[in-house]
Design a protein around this motif. Structure first.
Motif, PDB file in Angstrom:
ATOM      1  N   GLY A  37       0.815  -1.214   0.000  1.00 47.64           N
ATOM      2  CA  GLY A  37       0.000   0.000   0.000  1.00 47.64           C
ATOM      3  C   GLY A  37       0.846   1.260   0.000  1.00 47.64           C
ATOM      4  O   GLY A  37       0.532   2.237  -0.696  1.00 47.64           O
ATOM      5  N   ALA A  38       1.935   1.256   0.754  1.00 45.99           N
ATOM      6  CA  ALA A  38       2.814   2.426   0.800  1.00 45.99           C
ATOM      7  C   ALA A  38       3.462   2.675  -0.562  1.00 45.99           C
ATOM      8  O   ALA A  38       3.566   3.823  -1.009  1.00 45.99           O
ATOM      9  N   VAL A  39       3.860   1.630  -1.236  1.00 47.15           N
ATOM     10  CA  VAL A  39       4.449   1.773  -2.577  1.00 47.15           C
ATOM     11  C   VAL A  39       3.387   2.280  -3.549  1.00 47.15           C
ATOM     12  O   VAL A  39       3.661   3.128  -4.411  1.00 47.15           O
ATOM     13  N   SER A  40       2.159   1.793  -3.400  1.00 43.55           N
ATOM     14  CA  SER A  40       1.069   2.239  -4.265  1.00 43.55           C
ATOM     15  C   SER A  40       0.783   3.730  -4.080  1.00 43.55           C
ATOM     16  O   SER A  40       0.634   4.470  -5.058  1.00 43.55           O
TER      17      SER A  40
ATOM     18  N   SER B  67       3.522   5.826  -5.514  1.00 42.32           N
ATOM     19  CA  SER B  67       3.501   5.830  -6.962  1.00 42.32           C
ATOM     20  C   SER B  67       2.284   6.575  -7.517  1.00 42.32           C
ATOM     21  O   SER B  67       2.084   6.633  -8.743  1.00 42.32           O
ATOM     22  N   ARG B  68       1.449   7.107  -6.623  1.00 46.97           N
ATOM     23  CA  ARG B  68       0.223   7.836  -6.988  1.00 46.97           C
ATOM     24  C   ARG B  68      -0.731   6.989  -7.841  1.00 46.97           C
ATOM     25  O   ARG B  68      -1.308   7.464  -8.809  1.00 46.97           O
ATOM     26  N   LEU B  69      -0.875   5.715  -7.447  1.00 46.20           N
ATOM     27  CA  LEU B  69      -1.799   4.832  -8.150  1.00 46.20           C
ATOM     28  C   LEU B  69      -3.181   4.905  -7.494  1.00 46.20           C
ATOM     29  O   LEU B  69      -3.292   5.133  -6.287  1.00 46.20           O
TER      30      LEU B  69
ATOM     31  N   ILE C 274      -6.911   3.172  -6.439  1.00 45.08           N
ATOM     32  CA  ILE C 274      -7.224   1.867  -5.842  1.00 45.08           C
ATOM     33  C   ILE C 274      -7.397   0.804  -6.930  1.00 45.08           C
ATOM     34  O   ILE C 274      -6.912  -0.307  -6.809  1.00 45.08           O
ATOM     35  N   ALA C 275      -8.064   1.181  -8.023  1.00 47.54           N
ATOM     36  CA  ALA C 275      -8.275   0.246  -9.128  1.00 47.54           C
ATOM     37  C   ALA C 275      -6.937  -0.173  -9.750  1.00 47.54           C
ATOM     38  O   ALA C 275      -6.739  -1.346 -10.072  1.00 47.54           O
ATOM     39  N   GLN C 276      -6.016   0.763  -9.908  1.00 43.40           N
ATOM     40  CA  GLN C 276      -4.714   0.433 -10.475  1.00 43.40           C
ATOM     41  C   GLN C 276      -3.921  -0.449  -9.510  1.00 43.40           C
ATOM     42  O   GLN C 276      -3.213  -1.362  -9.941  1.00 43.40           O
ATOM     43  N   THR C 277      -4.039  -0.195  -8.247  1.00 46.02           N
ATOM     44  CA  THR C 277      -3.320  -1.003  -7.246  1.00 46.02           C
ATOM     45  C   THR C 277      -3.843  -2.436  -7.238  1.00 46.02           C
ATOM     46  O   THR C 277      -3.074  -3.384  -7.139  1.00 46.02           O
ATOM     47  N   MET C 278      -5.144  -2.587  -7.401  1.00 44.46           N
ATOM     48  CA  MET C 278      -5.750  -3.921  -7.356  1.00 44.46           C
ATOM     49  C   MET C 278      -5.546  -4.701  -8.645  1.00 44.46           C
ATOM     50  O   MET C 278      -5.681  -5.922  -8.639  1.00 44.46           O
ATOM     51  N   ALA C 279      -5.209  -4.037  -9.729  1.00 45.97           N
ATOM     52  CA  ALA C 279      -5.071  -4.714 -11.028  1.00 45.97           C
ATOM     53  C   ALA C 279      -3.822  -5.510 -11.142  1.00 45.97           C
ATOM     54  O   ALA C 279      -2.857  -5.513 -10.591  1.00 45.97           O
TER      55      ALA C 279
END
Length: 84
Positions: free
Chosen positions: A69-72, A75-77, A79-84
């Motif tokens: 989550g911290a990396v996400s 990286s300014r991702l 939630i949808a991009q993080t979960m993909a």
């Protein structure tokens, strides 16, 4: 002096052990000899040992998730991009 290995039937074997080579017993047993015994080290299936293992796995998963989550976020991702 050479070390003695004790087979499950109580027989003693005199063996030579080379350095940096694991000791392996050639003794065998039949399923009837091991009836009712658990596989694994003694005490491996005690409730406290299981709870300790579960807590360790849960802690590992939580730390991994927080790091992900911290990396996400870094990286300014979304939630949808993080979960993909």
């Amino acid at each position: 002096m050479e070390p003695d290995l004790v087979a499950p039937n109580g027989a003693r074997e005199n063996v030579r052990v080379a350095h940096n080579v694991p000791r392996v017993s050639t003794a065998t047993s039949t399923p009837a000899d091991d009836a009712g015994e658990a596989i694994g080290p003694p005490g491996a299936f005690e409730p406290r040992a299981i709870a300790r293992s579960v807590a360790g796995i849960g802690l590992y998963a939580g730390v991994f998730g927080a790091t992900f989550g911290a990396v996400s976020v870094g990286s300014r991702l979304s939630i949808a991009q993080t979960m993909a």
